[in-house]
Write a protein that holds these residues in place. Structure first.
Motif, mmCIF file in Angstrom:
data_model
loop_
_atom_site.group_PDB
_atom_site.id
_atom_site.type_symbol
_atom_site.label_atom_id
_atom_site.label_comp_id
_atom_site.label_asym_id
_atom_site.label_seq_id
_atom_site.Cartn_x
_atom_site.Cartn_y
_atom_site.Cartn_z
ATOM 1 N N LYS A 4 -1.535 4.379 0.364
ATOM 2 C CA LYS A 4 -2.731 4.587 -0.451
ATOM 3 C C LYS A 4 -3.426 3.277 -0.490
ATOM 4 O O LYS A 4 -2.686 2.436 -0.531
ATOM 5 C CB LYS A 4 -2.640 5.126 -1.824
ATOM 6 C CG LYS A 4 -1.618 4.300 -2.675
ATOM 7 C CD LYS A 4 -1.511 4.759 -3.949
ATOM 8 C CE LYS A 4 -0.554 4.051 -5.015
ATOM 9 N NZ LYS A 4 -0.508 4.320 -6.026
ATOM 10 N N GLN A 15 0.896 -1.133 0.209
ATOM 11 C CA GLN A 15 -0.097 -0.145 0.069
ATOM 12 C C GLN A 15 0.823 1.321 0.061
ATOM 13 O O GLN A 15 0.558 2.359 0.268
ATOM 14 C CB GLN A 15 -0.976 -0.299 1.220
ATOM 15 C CG GLN A 15 -1.646 -1.351 1.364
ATOM 16 C CD GLN A 15 -2.636 -1.643 0.271
ATOM 17 O OE1 GLN A 15 -3.639 -1.114 -0.045
ATOM 18 N NE2 GLN A 15 -2.310 -2.896 -0.412
ATOM 19 N N SER A 24 3.042 4.516 -1.470
ATOM 20 C CA SER A 24 2.766 5.556 -2.622
ATOM 21 C C SER A 24 4.305 6.103 -2.932
ATOM 22 O O SER A 24 5.270 5.816 -2.305
ATOM 23 C CB SER A 24 1.984 6.618 -1.841
ATOM 24 O OG SER A 24 2.886 7.485 -1.015
ATOM 25 N N ARG A 41 -5.066 0.225 -2.342
ATOM 26 C CA ARG A 41 -4.976 -0.483 -3.539
ATOM 27 C C ARG A 41 -6.384 -0.724 -3.815
ATOM 28 O O ARG A 41 -7.018 -1.410 -2.779
ATOM 29 C CB ARG A 41 -4.030 -1.399 -3.937
ATOM 30 C CG ARG A 41 -2.450 -0.632 -3.950
ATOM 31 C CD ARG A 41 -1.440 -1.936 -4.041
ATOM 32 N NE ARG A 41 -1.592 -2.593 -5.074
ATOM 33 C CZ ARG A 41 -0.802 -3.597 -5.644
ATOM 34 N NH1 ARG A 41 -0.021 -4.061 -4.690
ATOM 35 N NH2 ARG A 41 -0.747 -4.297 -6.719
ATOM 36 N N ARG A 71 -6.779 8.478 -12.527
ATOM 37 C CA ARG A 71 -5.875 9.147 -11.703
ATOM 38 C C ARG A 71 -5.558 8.539 -10.140
ATOM 39 O O ARG A 71 -5.011 9.031 -9.450
ATOM 40 C CB ARG A 71 -5.784 10.594 -11.702
ATOM 41 C CG ARG A 71 -5.748 11.360 -13.097
ATOM 42 C CD ARG A 71 -4.468 11.373 -13.825
ATOM 43 N NE ARG A 71 -3.201 12.131 -12.645
ATOM 44 C CZ ARG A 71 -2.985 13.276 -12.648
ATOM 45 N NH1 ARG A 71 -3.869 13.992 -13.856
ATOM 46 N NH2 ARG A 71 -2.121 13.885 -12.107
ATOM 47 N N ASP A 107 -4.055 6.295 -9.040
ATOM 48 C CA ASP A 107 -2.717 5.807 -8.636
ATOM 49 C C ASP A 107 -1.996 7.029 -7.843
ATOM 50 O O ASP A 107 -0.969 7.031 -7.228
ATOM 51 C CB ASP A 107 -1.906 5.309 -9.789
ATOM 52 C CG ASP A 107 -2.329 3.985 -10.182
ATOM 53 O OD1 ASP A 107 -2.941 3.313 -9.370
ATOM 54 O OD2 ASP A 107 -1.962 3.423 -11.232
ATOM 55 N N ASP A 108 -2.439 8.301 -8.133
ATOM 56 C CA ASP A 108 -2.114 9.380 -7.563
ATOM 57 C C ASP A 108 -2.613 9.862 -6.177
ATOM 58 O O ASP A 108 -2.129 10.936 -5.814
ATOM 59 C CB ASP A 108 -2.021 10.628 -8.789
ATOM 60 C CG ASP A 108 -1.453 10.716 -9.930
ATOM 61 O OD1 ASP A 108 -0.338 9.997 -9.814
ATOM 62 O OD2 ASP A 108 -2.046 10.898 -11.044
#
Length: 859
Positions: A483, A474, A476, A485, A512, A514-515
Motif C-alpha cells: 500500500k 510500503q 501491508s 503510504r 481507515r 491504513d486498511d
C-alpha cells in the motif's frame, strides 16, 4: 520555431523564427528577451556593450534594409566571473576568482516589410536580490520582465527598463538582458555565443553558414529518427498492416513531424541541476537516528549535495526531474542513444539514500526551489514513488539479452551447420534467464553492450537497496501485497500523491487509510523483482569478460567528478569499480549483506516472490464478477462529498461541442445499485468498485501466471484459465463499449464511475500517454504470445481480438495526438476522452513524447 546547434565545446548558435499562422491572433508587437544569468555568487563583468541598431528618438524604424548577411542588432562581451572555489585558486583575475571571457552577437536575418525594432540592453548593473530574497540567486525571470515592462508601458514608455536593486561593483551584474521588439509579421533572428580560449580567433558564422549547419543537423537527426524510432515491427498479419498503411498513408508526413517534435523537444529539455533535498526522516527506517527537533516539529534533514542529469515533463511548467516521470522519459532516450540513457540513469541511481529512498521531485538549487510553493519543499522519506526507472532498465536488459542470444545463435550455427530442426523458439528456451521476446529488439553494439553491462553491475547494490526500501516501507498486513503510504484527505478530496495517480479514487474513509491495499503498487513490486533478478543474472556474467572496461559507468564517474569540481562542490561520490572482478566482488557483497548466498539463491528468491505476488494479486484484487482488478479499502459516507465535488467540477469544466463533460450525479438508488454490483459494503474492508488505470496494472506489468512453453493461454491447470480470464477481461474494458474505451485512447477512469471527472479531473477520466503506452506494449506482448495458433482454436480467436484492440488503440492515439499537434503545434499533458482535445499543460514533452515510439511501433 527554435533551433539550437552546438558548433563546438565553447560555441553555440540559436536561431529563432516566427511565422504567421492562418487564423493566428494578430498583435502589433512581439517582444523577445535574451538573457544570460548566473547564480551562487557568480556574476558578469561587461567590458563592451554595443547596441548597433538604434531607433530614432526611442520609437520604431520602418523599412530597415536587411541585406544578405542580415543586420546586427547588438553585440556585448565581457567575463563570466566565478568566485572562490578549490579549482580557481591562482587563476587569472585574482587568487580566488576565475575570469572566463565571453562574447554574444544578435543578428536579425529577415523580417516582414513593416519591421519595427526596439533593442534594449542593461548597461547598468542589475542585481535581482530582493526579488527573490536571496542575494546569490534569482528565479522567475519571465515573471519579473513581464511585471516591469508592463508597468513601464502603462506609464507611456516605449520599452520597459529594469532598475538596480542592489549596487555591486561598477559594471558587474548577475544578469545580462536584451529586449528586442519586432512586428508580428514574421522574422528570423540568430544569437551566437562563444567563450573561453577560442575567443581571440573567433568570428561569428554567416547567416548562410548557420542555415547550412542547421539543414545538415536536421537531415542527420531525421535520418537517425527514421532508423531508430520509426522502423515498424511486423507483429500483425500482412493484411492488417496493409489496411493500416492505407488508412494512415495520407497522414505519414504529420506523423513524422509529430514524432520529430516530440523527440527533439524531449532531448532538448534534458537539464543538469545540482543541489540537495530537504526531507523528514522515516522513524521506522533501519538507518534512522533520532535527533531533537523544534518543539512540535519533526527534525528535518538534507540529502547529500549531488548533481542530476534528467529529462523534465515541461520546460515551461515543470523544469525539473521527477522520479515517476523519468522512467518513461528514458524509454525514449534509450532508443536514441544508449550512452546518454545510461548517463541519466546513473545520475538517478546516485540519489539512492542509505535507507533506499529516492526523492520524488528534484528541485535542486535555490533557483529551482524558489520556483516551487514552499509547502512542497519538504519531502518525506516514508513516501515512495512508482519505480518507473525499472522500465528503461528492463528495456536495456532486453537488448542485452537479444545481443547474447544473437551471439549464441551465431555460435550454434557455426558449430551445428549440419543440424536441422532447431528453430528460434527452441534456442530461446535454454533456461538461461533471457527474455523470450528479446528477438523483437535490436541487439547492442560492442561498446554499448559494455556500457550497459557495467552500469547494471554498478547499479545493482543501489537497485537492491531501493527494492528493499519499497518492500519494507510500503508493506501491508497482508503478505505479498502493498500500500502507498502518504494518503491524504483535504477539503473533501482524497490524494495519493506517492502513487503518481494523485486524485484517482481509492478508499473514502480517512480514518481507515491504513486498511487499504493497492494493486498498482503490488504490480510495480512484481515488475521490480523480475527486473532485479535479470540484473543480477547479467551482472554475474560480467567477470567473464576478458577485455577491460571501456567508456562506461567508470568514465561517467570521472566525468561527474570533473563537473562537480567545475561548479565548486565536493559531494560524496560513490566509487565505481574499474575491473570486472571488482564488479563481481560488489555484487557478492550486496547479496551477502542481504542474506543471499549466491546469485542463484537471489534469483530463486525473486522467482518465489513473483509467484507469491501473482497468487495474492488474484486472491485479493481480482474481481471475478467484473473480470478485472480493483483496490481494497473502506467506504465512508461519500454521497454528500460527491455532491460537493460535482459542484466544483461543473464550475471548472467548460462545455465542449455543446456537451458537458461531467455526468450527472448518481442518485442514492443508483449509488446503492453500483455498490451491490461489486459487493461493495460500507464500513467494511472490501474490494472497491473503481475501474480505471489501476485495474490494468497486473496486465501491464505481466503479474500473471507465465505462458507455458507452447505459448498458449489454454494450458492445462488453473493458472492458464486465470491468465486467459484476465486477458479477456482486459479486452472487455478496452474494446468499444468497455469501461475504459474512448475514440481517442484509454481513459483513466470508467465513465460510469461516480467520481468520473469529479473535482480536480486529473486522473479521473482524461487520457494519459504513459499508461496508454504501457497498455499498447502489453497488448503487443499478448499478440506475440498468441501468434501462430491453429485456426478456429480459442487462442486463435483471442489473438484476433488482441490484434484488433492493439490496432484500434494505436490508431486512436496517433490520430488524437497528431491532429492536436497539426492544429496547436504542441503536445499536451493529457487529452480529453470526450473530444480528443489537448488538456492542461502545453508544451508537455515529457511522457507525452512516447507518441514517437507509438508512431514507430517501437514498444
Amino acid at each position: 520555431h527554435k533551433y539550437f546547434v552546438g558548433v563546438s565545446e565553447n560555441e553555440w548558435v540559436a536561431r529563432i523564427e516566427q511565422k504567421r499562422r492562418k487564423k493566428a491572433h494578430t498583435s502589433k508587437w512581439t517582444s523577445l528577451y535574451f538573457y544570460f544569468s548566473m547564480e551562487g555568487g557568480n556574476y558578469f563583468d561587461l567590458d563592451d556593450v554595443k547596441v548597433l541598431l538604434h531607433p530614432p528618438h526611442g520609437g520604431s524604424m520602418k523599412n530597415v534594409s536587411i541585406g544578405h548577411e542580415g543586420v546586427e542588432v547588438a553585440e556585448f562581451s565581457g567575463y563570466r566571473i566565478l568566485p572562490e572555489s578549490d579549482f580557481n585558486k591562482g587563476a587569472k583575475g585574482g587568487e580566488n576568482t576565475r575570469h572566463i571571457p565571453f562574447k554574444a552577437v544578435l543578428r536579425l536575418q529577415k523580417s516582414a516589410d513593416d519591421l519595427s525594432v526596439t533593442p534594449l540592453i542593461q548597461r547598468k548593473p542589475t542585481y535581482f536580490s530582493t526579488y527573490v530574497h536571496d542575494p546569490d540567486h534569482f528565479y522567475n525571470v519571465r515573471g519579473l520582465v513581464r511585471d516591469v515592462t508592463s508597468r513601464s508601458r502603462s506609464q507611456g514608455h516605449a520599452v520597459g527598463t529594469l532598475g538596480n536593486v542592489k549596487k555591486p561593483e561598477p559594471g558587474r551584474s548577475n544578469m545580462v538582458i536584451l529586449e528586442v521588439r519586432v512586428s508580428t509579421g514574421g522574422f528570423q533572428m540568430d544569437l551566437q555565443f562563444a567563450d573561453g580560449d577560442i575567443l581571440p580567433s573567433w568570428q561569428p558564422l554567416s547567416p548562410s553558414k548557420i542555415g547550412e549547419l542547421i539543414t545538415k543537423r536536421e537531415g542527420e537527426f531525421d535520418q537517425k529518427l527514421r532508423d531508430r524510432l520509426l522502423h515498424r515491427h511486423q507483429h500483425h498479419t500482412s493484411e492488417d498492416m496493409n489496411e493500416e498503411e492505407g488508412r494512415e498513408g495520407s497522414d505519414r508526413a504529420i506523423m513524422e513531424k509529430t514524432a520529430s517534435f516530440a523527440l527533439s523537444n524531449h532531448l532538448g529539455s534534458m537539464v543538469y541541476t545540482h543541489g540537495s533535498i530537504t526531507y523528514e526522516p522515516d522513524s521506522e527506517s533501519p538507518v534512522f537516528k533520532a535527533e531533537p527537533g523544534r518543539r512540535g516539529q519533526p527534525h528535518l534533514k538534507e540529502t547529500d549535495t549531488l548533481p542530476l542529469f534528467s529529462g523534465v515533463p515541461s520546460r515551461s511548467f515543470f523544469p525539473r526531474g521527477f522520479l515517476w516521470d523519468e522512467g518513461f522519459h528514458l524509454l525514449l532516450t534509450c532508443r536514441w542513444d544508449t550512452s546518454l540513457c545510461v548517463d541519466s540513469l546513473s545520475h538517478w541511481m546516485r540519489w539512492v539514500t542509505p535507507s533506499g529512498w529516492i526523492p520524488r521531485e528534484m528541485f535542486l538549487g535555490k533557483e529551482s526551489r524558489l520556483g516551487v510553493e514552499q509547502k512542497w519543499w519538504t519531502q518525506y522519506e516514508a513516501h515512495a514513488n512508482p519505480p518507473s526507472i525499472v522500465l528503461p532498465i528492463d528495456y536495456l536488459l532486453t537488448r542485452l539479452e537479444a545481443t547474447v542470444n544473437k551471439r549464441q545463435d551465431e555460435s550454434s550455427s557455426s558449430s551445428d551447420k549440419g543440424t536441422s530442426g532447431k528453430g528460434e523458439g527452441e534456442r530461446k528456451g535454454r533456461g538461461n534467464g533471457w527474455s523470450e521476446t528479446s528477438t523483437m529488439h535490436q541487439s547492442l553494439s560492442a561498446d554499448d553492450e559494455r556500457v550497459v553491462r557495467e552500469f547494471l553491475s554498478w547499479s545493482f547494490p543501489r537497485l537492491l537497496r531501493w527494492f528493499n526500501y519499497l518492500r519494507r516501507t510500503q508493506s501491508s498486513p497482508h503478505k505479498f501485497t502493498f500500500k502507498w503510504r502518504g494518503r491524504s484527505f483535504n477539503d473533501g478530496l482524497w490524494h495519493t500523491l506517492a502513487s503518481g495517480l494523485d486524485d484517482y479514487p481509492r478508499g473514502t474513509d480517512p480514518s481507515r487509510f491504513d486498511d487499504e491495499l493497492h494493486v498498482d503498487l503490488t504490480s510495480w513490486i512484481y515488475l521490480f523483482s523480475n527486473v532485479l533478478k535479470r540484473v543480477a543474472h547479467a551482472s554475474s556474467s560480467l567477470a567473464s569478460l576478458s577485455s577491460p572496461p571501456s567508456h562506461s559507468a567508470v568514465e561517467l564517474e570521472k566525468a561527474l567528478k570533473r563537473v562537480e569540481k567545475a561548479v565548486g562542490s565536493s559531494p560524496s561520490v560513490p566509487s565505481v569499480s574499474s575491473s570486472p572482478s571488482d564488479f563481481k566482488v560488489e555484487l557478492e557483497k550486496a547479496l551477502l549483506d542481504n542474506g543471499y548466498g549466491s546469485v542463484e539463491d537471489f534469483e530463486r528468491h525473486c522467482s518465489d516472490l513473483g509467484s507469491s505476488i501473482v497468487e495474492y494479486t488474484r486472491a485479493i484484487f481480482f474481481n471475478t464478477g467484473m473480470r478485472t482488478f480493483v483496490d481494497v479499502g473502506v467506504v465512508g459516507d461519500v454521497l454528500e462529498v460527491m455532491r460537493k465535488e460535482r459542484v466544483q467540477a461543473r464550475r471548472n469544466t467548460p462545455r465542449q461541442d455543446g456537451r458537458e463533460v461531467v455526468p450527472p450525479l448518481p442518485t442514492s438508488s443508483q449509488w446503492e445499485s453500483w455498490m451491490r454490483l461489486v459487493g461493495w459494503r460500507k464500513a467494511d474492508v472490501t474490494q472497491l468498485p473503481h475501474i480505471g488505470y489501476v485495474s490494468l496494472f497486473p496486465f501491464l506489468m505481466n503479474a500473471l501466471p507465465p505462458v507455458d512453453p507452447a505459448h498458449t493461454h489454454t494450458q492445462s491447470g488453473e493458472g492458464g484459465s486465470y491468465r486467459r480470464e484476465v486477458v479477456e477481461g482486459t479486452l472487455d474494458l478496452l474494446e468499444e463499449g468497455g469501461h475504459l474505451h474512448s475514440p481517442f485512447g484509454v481513459r483513466s477512469l470508467s465513465s460510469s464511475d461516480p467520481f468520473y471527472y469529479a473535482h480536480e479531473q486529473y486522473w479521473r477520466g482524461p487520457i494519459w500517454m504513459n499508461i496508454n503506452y504501457l497498455t499498447l506494449k502489453a497488448l503487443e506482448r499478448e499478440v506475440h504470445d498468441t501468434a501462430g495458433r491453429e485456426e478456429g482454436s480459442q487462442d486463435s480467436a483471442l489473438h484476433s481480438r488482441l490484434v484488433h484492440a492493439y490496432t484500434d488503440l494505436r490508431s486512436s492515439l496517433v490520430k488524437t495526438v497528431t491532429r492536436q499537434f497539426e492544429y496547436k503545434e504542441s503536445l499536451f499533458e493529457q487529452y480529453s476522452d470526450v473530444t480528443g482535445g489537448g488538456r492542461r499543460i502545453s508544451p508537455f514533452t515529457g511522457w507525452t513524447s512516447l507518441i514517437a515510439l507509438i508512431i514507430g511501433e517501437d514498444l
